[in-house]
Structures are given as structure tokens and as C-alpha cells.
Write an enzyme that holds these catalytic residues in place. Structure first.
Site, PDB file in Angstrom:
ATOM      1  N   LYS A   1       0.863  -1.194   0.116  1.00 28.93           N
ATOM      2  CA  LYS A   1       0.076  -0.023   0.029  1.00 28.93           C
ATOM      3  C   LYS A   1       0.923   1.237  -0.171  1.00 28.93           C
ATOM      4  CE  LYS A   1      -0.342  -0.276   5.032  1.00 28.93           C
ATOM      5  NZ  LYS A   1      -0.885  -1.152   6.068  1.00 28.93           N
TER       6      LYS A   1
ATOM      7  N   ARG B   1     -10.404  -0.939  14.944  1.00 27.70           N
ATOM      8  CA  ARG B   1     -10.481   0.032  13.783  1.00 27.70           C
ATOM      9  C   ARG B   1     -10.907  -0.473  12.339  1.00 27.70           C
ATOM     10  NH1 ARG B   1      -4.620   0.637  10.944  1.00 27.70           N
ATOM     11  NH2 ARG B   1      -4.923  -1.436  10.319  1.00 27.70           N
TER      12      ARG B   1
ATOM     13  N   TYR C   1      17.610  29.491   9.169  1.00 32.06           N
ATOM     14  CA  TYR C   1      16.439  30.075   9.947  1.00 32.06           C
ATOM     15  C   TYR C   1      16.843  29.973  11.491  1.00 32.06           C
ATOM     16  CZ  TYR C   1      13.622  30.318   5.650  1.00 32.06           C
ATOM     17  OH  TYR C   1      13.217  30.567   4.452  1.00 32.06           O
TER      18      TYR C   1
ATOM     19  N   MET D   1      12.692  24.097   4.222  1.00 34.24           N
ATOM     20  CA  MET D   1      11.608  23.286   3.322  1.00 34.24           C
ATOM     21  C   MET D   1      12.224  22.479   2.310  1.00 34.24           C
ATOM     22  SD  MET D   1       8.386  24.814   1.174  1.00 34.24           S
ATOM     23  CE  MET D   1       7.781  25.784   2.617  1.00 34.24           C
TER      24      MET D   1
END
Ligand SMILES: *Cc1c(COP(=O)(O)O)cnc(C)c1O
Length: 343
Positions: free
Chosen positions: A35, A129, A243, A291
Site C-alpha cells: 500500500k 479500527r 533560519y 523546506m
């Protein structure tokens, strides 16, 4: 075609070796959960590699993931873990694959649309679940069940739930006729033969995750992120990086800026904790993960130039511990900007 400045190096041999080790531990038919696009590696390639090694049973979450896999290798089978939802009948109709029916409403939907076509069923042995409730098992009569599944909630720990779920699964087995019975994921395989039944469904350990101590020295790393160098520079004593200016050099040091960041799944919590690696030399990350970028101390790296590829040290258990996330997140978070390179 444009060039991707970051790539996942994927070790096919290590993947196959992990599958073989898990198969030997379980002593029964060993499939693979593929998956989430093979936990991010690429489901098609994973299926091809493991089918060639002898795996026959594969698992995805949705019919959409099944469609994305395309034609499967001869002799292999695919089951859809999320079963047959209200909108899934058209996909299932044209598909050779089996749903893993998870609720009584799915069971009714399957019966109405497909009668005695073979299916799988998941039962809820206590995870609460997914799965048909233990007190509803009578409602499964008449289904042609290929595999009856259960799923362990705590197999990566020594937890009383393990024995309790085993007990309940045995009770369900006595009640529900199926060709095969399957309970264990990666961690479940390591709980011992009692948990193996006829088929096991490893995922994370195939891909380099270490779900329990028992696997520590046996599971090989499969995935290594590599990023290209954008800039090489000297950080002068007293200057800071990135940063928040969280790292300040106390002496002049050579640094390199790499093309990888938290938008690629290289999470910000790894700031100051992870390393790049060149040969056997670890190169500390400096300052915060941005990022799209990280900065690395290359004092001990030898000659580094713009455009060089540098690997990140990315052993899943260590990265997960350092970042405060699960090994699953550390792996499946590695995003679409990586080129996947199999070798
Ligand atoms: C994902 C999944 C697995 C594989 O689990 P791992 O912990 O990755 O080994 C097995 N069974 C089911 C039902 C799953 O959803």
C-alpha cells in the site's frame, strides 16, 4: 526531461533479503503489503522484485492503488485491504482482485453484487479500527472466503493485547470456514510460530524498518536519500547558518547546501540530529532543516563540489527516534520530488 536534484537509492537485494528472512522466520506463505505505493518505494517495482523471489500475495489499501499497479506477475494475487466501499463496485466488477471485507455492510454489498465470488474478510479481534465484529461472524456464512484476516494492534511491543488477539483469532478460525488464515504483520511474525497461521503480511520490515529487537541485526537498510550540492562555501567564525540562526561557527568551516528539506519528508525535527554521509564519514547537519534545503559541515568530507551527490544517513529506527516520529512516517513521508533509483 528535467533533472531531479534528489533521489532515493533503493537496494533491491536488501528488499529481497528482508523478505527471505521474514519468510524463513514465519515458516509459512509470506506476502507483502505494498500500500501507499509500496511504502513510497514504488509498488510496481516492489511487486516485481518480490514476485521474482517467490512472493505470491500482495496487499494494497484501495482499488485505485490496485489499478495503479497494472497487470501483476503470473501466479501472484492481490487483495484490497479497505474492502468494498459504497463507490467501489464498478472497479471491483472489472477486477480479478479480492476485497478484504471489513464490515457487515461491505459483506452485504459484496454478496448482492458478486454472490459467491471469492473474497477475503478481516475480523476485529480488538483493535477496533476495521474488521467484522466477533459477535457478527454468523453473518459470514455462505461467503467463499479465500483468506480470513486479523490484525495485531501492539505486535511491536510485549503487550497483553497480543495473546488476547491471538486467542480471539483462534476462536474466529474455529467458527469461520476459509481456505487460509492470516494474522501477522512484520512485528507479528517475530512473536513466534503461534502467530503465523497460513499466511503472513509483512510491510515495514521489508523496507528496512525494525519493528522489534529480534530483527535488529537481520533487517537491511533498503532506502537511502541522496541530494545534490547546490552551493559550497566557507562559514566564517562567528557566522550562523539557516533560519533562526541556531548554529554559529566557532572556527572557519567548509559547508555545503543540499537540495533536500522537510517538504521532501526530511522532517524539521532532524535539525541538529541527522547526518549526511560520505564513504564512512558522517557529516553533521548544521542549523535548521528548511523546506527544500539543509546545510552540512563538510570539514571531513574531502573535496566537495557543486553538483556532487551526497547521501543522508537514513536508518529508519535511528531517524524515527531522532525525529520523534514512527519508522512508517520516516519512510512514507519521503515525497514525490525524489527520483526512485533501483539498483
Ligand atoms: C499495512 C498492513 C500490514 C503490514 O504491516 P507492517 O506493520 O508494515 O508490517 C499488514 N496487515 C494489514 C491489514 C495492514 O494494513
Amino acid at each position: 526531461m528535467t533533472h531531479k536534484p534528489l533521489r532515493l537509492m533503493i537496494d533491491r537485494k536488501a528488499l529481497v533479503s528482508n523478505w527471505r528472512w521474514l519468510a524463513a522466520q514465519s515458516g509459512v506463505e509470506t506476502g507483502a503489503a505494498v500500500k501507499a505505493n509500496g511504502y513510497g518505494l514504488g509498488a510496481r517495482e516492489v511487486v516485481a522484485a518480490l514476485a521474482a523471489a517467490g512472493a505470491k500475495d500482495f496487499f494494497v489499501s484501495t482499488w485505485d492503488e490496485a489499478a495503479a499497479l497494472g497487470a501483476l506477475p503470473d501466479g501472484t494475487r492481490l487483495a484490497i485491504l479497505h474492502g468494498l466501499g459504497p463507490d467501489d463496485a464498478p472497479a471491483a466488477k472489472d477486477s480479478p482482485h479480492r476485497p478484504v471485507l471489513n464490515t457487515m455492510s461491505q459483506v452485504q454489498r459484496w454478496r448482492a453484487a458478486f454472490g459467491e465470488r471469492p473474497c477475503d474478510v478481516m475480523i476485529d479481534t480488538g483493535m477496533n479500527r476495521l474488521g467484522v465484529a466477533m459477535d457478527a461472524l454468523d453473518g459470514l456464512a455462505g461467503l467463499q472466503i479465500d483468506t480470513l484476516h486479523g490484525h495485531l494492534a501492539c505486535a511491536d511491543e510485549d503487550h497483553p493485547m497480543n495473546a488476547q488477539q491471538l486467542e480471539r483469532f483462534r476462536a474466529a478460525k474455529a467458527q469461520v470456514a476459509a481456505k487460509r488464515y492470516s494474522l501477522a504483520n512484520s512485528a507479528g511474525i517475530l512473536l513466534g510460530d503461534d502467530y503465523a497461521f497460513d499466511l503472513v503480511r509483512p510491510g515495514i520490515a521489508l523496507y528496512g524498518g525494525v519493528p522489534r529487537r529480534e530483527a535488529e541485526l537481520m533487517i537491511e537498510q533498503v532506502v537511502t536519500p541522496e541530494a545534490q550540492v547546490l552551493r559550497v562555501d566557507t562559514l566564517k567564525a562567528g557566522e550562523s547558518v539557516g533560519y533562526g540562526a541556531t548554529f554559529t561557527a566557532d572556527h572557519d568551516m567548509p559547508i555545503a547546501t543540499l537540495n533536500i528539506g522537510y517538504a521532501d519528508g526530511f522532517v524539521r525535527n532532524l535539525s541538529g540530529k541527522a547526518h549526511a554521509v560520505r564513504g564512512n564519514t558522517l557529516l553533521p547537519l548544521l542549523g535548521r532543516v528548511s523546506m527544500d534545503l539543509v546545510t552540512v559541515d563538510i570539514s571531513r568530507a574531502g573535496d566537495v563540489r557543486e553538483g556532487d551527490w551526497i547521501a543522508l544517513d537514513y536508518k529508519l529506527p535511528e531517524i524515527a527516534a531522532a525525529a520523534g516520529i514512527s519508522q512508517y512516517e520516516a519512510l512514507t513521508g519521503l515525497g514525490p520530488r525524489f527520483e526512485r533509483v533501483w539498483r
